[in-house]
Write a protein that holds these residues in place. Sequence first.
Motif, PDB file in Angstrom:
ATOM      1  N   ALA A 243      50.039  19.209  67.101  1.00 49.07           N
ATOM      2  CA  ALA A 243      50.986  19.545  68.000  1.00 49.07           C
ATOM      3  C   ALA A 243      50.678  20.499  69.154  1.00 49.07           C
ATOM      4  CB  ALA A 243      52.139  20.242  67.041  1.00 49.07           C
ATOM      5  N   ALA A 244      49.825  21.397  68.967  1.00 53.58           N
ATOM      6  CA  ALA A 244      49.174  22.271  70.141  1.00 53.58           C
ATOM      7  C   ALA A 244      48.515  21.395  71.144  1.00 53.58           C
ATOM      8  CB  ALA A 244      48.103  23.081  69.594  1.00 53.58           C
ATOM      9  N   LEU A 245      47.949  20.456  70.778  1.00 55.09           N
ATOM     10  CA  LEU A 245      47.034  19.348  71.678  1.00 55.09           C
ATOM     11  C   LEU A 245      47.652  18.368  72.058  1.00 55.09           C
ATOM     12  CD1 LEU A 245      43.409  20.190  70.222  1.00 55.09           C
ATOM     13  CD2 LEU A 245      44.700  21.454  72.035  1.00 55.09           C
ATOM     14  N   ALA A 246      48.914  18.021  71.806  1.00 57.34           N
ATOM     15  CA  ALA A 246      49.701  16.860  72.011  1.00 57.34           C
ATOM     16  C   ALA A 246      49.981  16.591  73.574  1.00 57.34           C
ATOM     17  CB  ALA A 246      51.073  16.778  71.346  1.00 57.34           C
TER      18      ALA A 246
ATOM     19  N   VAL B  99      57.279  26.351  73.149  1.00 54.61           N
ATOM     20  CA  VAL B  99      57.982  26.101  71.776  1.00 54.61           C
ATOM     21  C   VAL B  99      57.296  26.983  70.907  1.00 54.61           C
ATOM     22  CG1 VAL B  99      57.907  24.325  70.326  1.00 54.61           C
ATOM     23  CG2 VAL B  99      57.901  23.876  72.786  1.00 54.61           C
ATOM     24  N   GLY B 100      58.184  27.468  69.679  1.00 56.16           N
ATOM     25  CA  GLY B 100      57.984  28.143  68.612  1.00 56.16           C
ATOM     26  C   GLY B 100      57.189  27.294  67.796  1.00 56.16           C
TER      27      GLY B 100
ATOM     28  N   HIS C 127      54.953  18.603  72.547  1.00 59.19           N
ATOM     29  CA  HIS C 127      54.634  19.775  71.295  1.00 59.19           C
ATOM     30  C   HIS C 127      55.728  19.500  70.206  1.00 59.19           C
ATOM     31  CE1 HIS C 127      51.798  22.247  73.124  1.00 59.19           C
ATOM     32  NE2 HIS C 127      52.520  22.612  74.224  1.00 59.19           N
ATOM     33  N   VAL C 128      56.932  19.325  70.721  1.00 56.04           N
ATOM     34  CA  VAL C 128      58.232  18.961  69.622  1.00 56.04           C
ATOM     35  C   VAL C 128      57.894  17.765  68.771  1.00 56.04           C
ATOM     36  CG1 VAL C 128      60.786  18.650  69.489  1.00 56.04           C
ATOM     37  CG2 VAL C 128      59.678  20.572  70.888  1.00 56.04           C
TER      38      VAL C 128
END
Length: 191
Positions: free
Chosen positions: A136-139, A112-113, A81-82
Amino acid sequence: MQLLPTSPARFVTASSSAAPARAGVAPRSRDPVEEVQGAARTGERLAGQQAEDPLQDPAIQRVIAELAARDREVRAHEQAHVAAGGELITSGPSYTYQTGPDRRRYAVGGEVGIDTSPVRGDPEATVAKAARIVAAALAPAQPSPQDYRVAAQANQMASQARVDIALARAREAYGEVASARSAKGALSVRA
């Protein structure tokens, strides 16, 4: 009489006399050599022997291995995500821990925010931002249900931004048509 654990679910009573009694089997006397050899074969401990390290128990080792694998999976998930979120990340990974039988803390959950707000006054930038949020959400290799929810919300935000873009273009086109009509009407009035 002292209880010595031989596995997580089985206890053997230790005394200075014969081997432990088993249900349905009468205790029989053995000579000391047979008793030590039998205990070594079956894994039982005799009175006076020092207890083995409970962390060496195969069941405990399996639990530790599972916790360690989950810890690696959770950390890799949040790092994905990061890495994909870049400047959209508002707070680094935070983890939920479980203490293992070895008294170590293992990550079993995390978050993770990420900034999921639209870009004010710029629907094109909002569409681009929504695409980065989805990425990022689906990473992670295995996105969680929450990851899918964040991606769905970002897709909704992008859809709304596309509607805003279409409306702005329609207004612009209508304004041009209206301007042309009024300009044409003004010309025809003069003529």
